[in-house]
Design a protein around this motif. Structure first.
Motif, PDB file in Angstrom:
ATOM      1  N   GLU A  26      -6.977   2.614   9.221  1.00 32.83           N
ATOM      2  CA  GLU A  26      -7.579   1.430   9.846  1.00 32.83           C
ATOM      3  C   GLU A  26      -7.934   0.388   8.780  1.00 32.83           C
ATOM      4  O   GLU A  26      -7.677  -0.805   8.948  1.00 32.83           O
ATOM      5  N   ASN A  27      -8.513   0.852   7.647  1.00 35.98           N
ATOM      6  CA  ASN A  27      -8.876  -0.079   6.573  1.00 35.98           C
ATOM      7  C   ASN A  27      -7.659  -0.745   5.973  1.00 35.98           C
ATOM      8  O   ASN A  27      -7.677  -1.943   5.673  1.00 35.98           O
ATOM      9  N   LEU A  28      -6.589   0.045   5.835  1.00 35.56           N
ATOM     10  CA  LEU A  28      -5.346  -0.507   5.287  1.00 35.56           C
ATOM     11  C   LEU A  28      -4.796  -1.584   6.214  1.00 35.56           C
ATOM     12  O   LEU A  28      -4.400  -2.672   5.778  1.00 35.56           O
ATOM     13  N   ALA A  29      -4.804  -1.267   7.522  1.00 32.24           N
ATOM     14  CA  ALA A  29      -4.316  -2.234   8.516  1.00 32.24           C
ATOM     15  C   ALA A  29      -5.160  -3.501   8.476  1.00 32.24           C
ATOM     16  O   ALA A  29      -4.636  -4.625   8.525  1.00 32.24           O
ATOM     17  N   GLU A  30      -6.480  -3.304   8.351  1.00 33.97           N
ATOM     18  CA  GLU A  30      -7.403  -4.449   8.308  1.00 33.97           C
ATOM     19  C   GLU A  30      -7.130  -5.317   7.076  1.00 33.97           C
ATOM     20  O   GLU A  30      -7.115  -6.542   7.154  1.00 33.97           O
ATOM     21  N   LEU A  33       0.389  -2.922  12.726  1.00 30.52           N
ATOM     22  CA  LEU A  33       0.630  -2.325  14.048  1.00 30.52           C
ATOM     23  C   LEU A  33       1.015  -0.855  13.920  1.00 30.52           C
ATOM     24  O   LEU A  33       0.502   0.003  14.639  1.00 30.52           O
ATOM     25  N   PHE A  34       1.902  -0.581  12.965  1.00 29.38           N
ATOM     26  CA  PHE A  34       2.360   0.795  12.794  1.00 29.38           C
ATOM     27  C   PHE A  34       1.265   1.684  12.224  1.00 29.38           C
ATOM     28  O   PHE A  34       1.167   2.849  12.589  1.00 29.38           O
ATOM     29  N   LEU A  35       0.442   1.111  11.348  1.00 31.30           N
ATOM     30  CA  LEU A  35      -0.653   1.917  10.797  1.00 31.30           C
ATOM     31  C   LEU A  35      -1.611   2.330  11.916  1.00 31.30           C
ATOM     32  O   LEU A  35      -2.053   3.479  11.992  1.00 31.30           O
ATOM     33  N   LEU A  85      -5.131 -10.249   4.772  1.00 31.19           N
ATOM     34  CA  LEU A  85      -4.289 -10.921   3.780  1.00 31.19           C
ATOM     35  C   LEU A  85      -3.228 -11.803   4.439  1.00 31.19           C
ATOM     36  O   LEU A  85      -2.782 -12.784   3.858  1.00 31.19           O
ATOM     37  N   SER A  86      -2.826 -11.449   5.657  1.00 34.62           N
ATOM     38  CA  SER A  86      -1.766 -12.229   6.282  1.00 34.62           C
ATOM     39  C   SER A  86      -2.261 -13.598   6.714  1.00 34.62           C
ATOM     40  O   SER A  86      -1.483 -14.528   6.839  1.00 34.62           O
ATOM     41  N   SER A 102       7.461  -7.922   8.591  1.00 33.76           N
ATOM     42  CA  SER A 102       6.775  -6.787   7.940  1.00 33.76           C
ATOM     43  C   SER A 102       5.269  -6.991   7.977  1.00 33.76           C
ATOM     44  O   SER A 102       4.511  -6.067   8.276  1.00 33.76           O
ATOM     45  N   ILE A 103       4.849  -8.228   7.662  1.00 30.47           N
ATOM     46  CA  ILE A 103       3.414  -8.518   7.623  1.00 30.47           C
ATOM     47  C   ILE A 103       2.783  -8.250   8.985  1.00 30.47           C
ATOM     48  O   ILE A 103       1.679  -7.734   9.093  1.00 30.47           O
ATOM     49  N   ILE A 104       3.518  -8.590  10.045  1.00 26.50           N
ATOM     50  CA  ILE A 104       2.979  -8.404  11.397  1.00 26.50           C
ATOM     51  C   ILE A 104       3.023  -6.927  11.795  1.00 26.50           C
ATOM     52  O   ILE A 104       2.085  -6.404  12.386  1.00 26.50           O
ATOM     53  N   HIS A 105       4.108  -6.266  11.462  1.00 25.48           N
ATOM     54  CA  HIS A 105       4.309  -4.927  12.000  1.00 25.48           C
ATOM     55  C   HIS A 105       3.677  -3.799  11.181  1.00 25.48           C
ATOM     56  O   HIS A 105       3.423  -2.727  11.741  1.00 25.48           O
ATOM     57  N   ILE A 106       3.405  -4.017   9.895  1.00 27.27           N
ATOM     58  CA  ILE A 106       2.780  -2.942   9.103  1.00 27.27           C
ATOM     59  C   ILE A 106       1.427  -2.536   9.707  1.00 27.27           C
ATOM     60  O   ILE A 106       1.206  -1.351   9.988  1.00 27.27           O
TER      61      ILE A 106
END
Lengths: 287, 268
Positions: B12-16, B175-177, B21-22, B169-173
């Motif tokens: 969750e933190n990684l996704a956040e 989401l996948f996490l 950053l995006s 990639s920026i959008i989907h990383i």
């Protein structure tokens, strides 16, 4: 199949790699200013049929006509005339902000960014997205995402709208908003094709209904005749609208066969008026 | 702390972090092309510099940039600490394997390891170079956001498809996490009796296969979604309005080029 339809899908056979046969001779047509529904249970081939109708998949057999000509010969320009809204908004949204999502097609069609911005704001206002334009689409609620997908398609004003399960995962408020969008598109002379298993929603908005089961289709006549035909609905493991089922359980007969609450209200008002009129006539005769 | 919670919190933190950053911290008034060019010049200079002066100068510039852009200092510091610790681990053998004047001897049972002054110097220089390079690039990234970095790269005539891939990639990383975290929870919720950790891992590792399948499914649909709204035979572009160059951009480019010149002179 009707002559002179805006979109005609004829005898489509389609199988996915791995020999998974999805469509077996599916056909339908849609004209300007009408809402056509394709109803069927999960996995019946509705989504694949819409992808083929939008020219995104090539069938092994069969033909898709846009106007008089085959759709395949008119691609990719013909996509301006067809707007496809996917079942899951997450599959469709791929831009960093809501603004960019709506502007994606407009930037291909319009020459200046000012024009794009004007059009984006106009569509956003219509679909109540004005305050969400700077937000990333993935951070929105399902209802908002659905509105963004609709806005991204309505922005380029296509002649044909293909909506895949437009009410899936939506609360009543958003379902009503979607109904309104569909009716507006119909009144603006667009052909709207809905693939759905929501019989209540289909009863509310559609003019004609097709039934699909295991890739084969039946029906194509007016919504009332299809949605009241239990044997036809059984073909696709579907049930009649709740209003009809309720009337049947309560053993109340209605010659009008109401499909929706609105129909039922109108029918009951009509009955009341008829009763009032007949009692008035009887009273005057007695006098 | 339970393993599941730790994994989920990490995901969750990684996704956040990727999400934040995006977008970037504030709407930047910098021209994205100039800012990306400066970021690349300064990162490159930091990475290939000698000694400690240039990395220290670049680190100072990155601190100023973070403060000016009102980026989250805490998050930025976390990234820097992570990078420093990681680089320290990687470069740990340097003092022992670099020949030179021995300043200490470490005795590990039968083995004696000599610590050389040159090796220690190399290690510290390596850590400072890497940290400065990471610091300057992340300060630009947190100030501008990945999206504007992609715009900047497009401005530097990067192929359009590459920009689209980066954006996707920026959008989907994230989401996948998040999807991974959900899949882990769904699997763990069906482990109804106490089983050994090895068995737990066997169940949880099936997430990897599912992720691949879901990734394929989603990319298939995404391709259809992009094609459905692409009217011209060319690849779709995610163009955004260009920003004119201002005094800030000239100043930033000037500082970057000055530091690059200093770097080149120090090598020569």
């Amino acid at each position: 199949m009707r002559e002179g339809s805006l979109l005609t899908v004829k005898n489509i056979h389609f199988r996915y790699p791995g020999n998974v046969q999805v469509l077996n001779g599916a056909s339908f047509s849609a004209e300007r200013g009408e809402v056509v529904a394709i109803i069927g249970s999960n996995g019946s081939g509705k989504t694949t049929l819409l992808l083929i109708a939008a020219g995104l998949l090539d069938p092994q057999n069969g033909l898709v006509l846009l106007g008089e000509k085959p759709l395949r010969e008119q691609l990719p320009e013909a996509r301006k005339k067809i707007g496809l809204v996917f079942q899951d908004p997450n599959d469709q949204l791929f831009n960093p902000t809501v603004y960019d999502e709506i502007a994606f097609t407009l930037r291909q069609l319009l020459s200046s960014e000012e024009e794009v911005e004007r059009k984006v704001r106009q569509v956003a206002q219509k679909l109540k997205l004005g305050n969400l334009l700077a937000r990333p689409p993935f951070k929105l609620s399902m209802g908002e995402k659905r509105r963004v997908t609709l806005a991204s398609v309505l922005a380029y004003d296509p002649d044909i709208l293909l909506l895949d399960e437009p009410t899936a995962n939506l609360s009543v408020k958003y379902v009503e908003e979607t109904e309104q969008v569909i009716m507006n598109a119909k009144n603006a002379g667009k052909a709207v094709v809905i693939a759905s298993h929501d019989v209540e929603f289909v009863a509310n908005v559609s003019d004609r209904v097709y039934i699909i089961n295991e890739g084969s289709m039946q029906g194509g006549s007016n919504a009332k005749s299809i949605l009241t035909d239990e044997s036809m609905l059984k073909f696709a493991d579907m049930r009649p609208p709740l209003v009809l089922q309720t009337l049947k359980v309560l053993r109340l007969e209605s010659h009008d066969n109401p499909l929706t609450i609105k129909d039922l209200t109108e029918a009951s008002n009509g009955n009341t008026h008829r009763k009032q009129r007949s009692s008035q006539t009887q009273r005057s005769k007695r006098r | 702390m339970k393993l599941r919670n730790l994994t989920e919190r990490f995901l969750e933190n990684l996704a956040e972090a990727v999400d934040s950053l995006s977008v970037g911290s504030t709407p930047s008034s910098l021209n994205p092309t100039i800012a990306v060019l400066s970021a690349l010049v300064l990162t490159g200079t930091a990475a290939f510099s000698y000694g400690f002066a240039l990395p220290a100068l670049i680190l100072a510039i990155s601190v100023v940039l973070v403060l000016l852009a009102h980026s989250s200092v805490r998050q930025w510091t976390k990234i820097l600490l992570f990078v420093s610790v990681w680089v320290a681990l990687v470069s740990a053998p340097l003092p022992f394997i670099t020949p030179g004047k021995s300043i200490a001897v470490l005795s590990l049972g039968l083995i004696e390891l000599g610590v050389s002054f040159e090796g220690l110097n190399e290690m510290i220089a390596f850590i400072s170079r890497t940290t400065a390079a990471a610091a300057i690039f992340t300060s630009f990234a947190s100030a501008m956001g990945w999206r504007r970095i992609v715009n900047g790269l497009e401005g530097l005539r990067m192929p359009g498809q590459f920009g689209l891939f980066l954006n996707l990639s920026i959008i989907h990383i994230p989401l996948f996490l998040r999807e991974t975290a959900k899949m882990l929870s769904a699997r763990e919720s069906r482990i109804v009796r106490k089983i050994r950790i090895r068995e737990v891992w066997r169940v949880l590792s099936t997430v990897v296969g599912d992720l691949l399948l879901r990734g394929y499914e989603r990319s298939w649909r995404l391709e259809k979604a992009i094609n459905a709204r692409s009217f011209i035979p060319l690849e779709p572009s995610l163009k955004t309005p260009s920003t004119a160059m201002g005094i800030k951009d000239f100043l930033l480019l000037f500082i970057s080029l000055c530091i690059l010149t200093l770097g080149v002179l120090s090598v020569v």
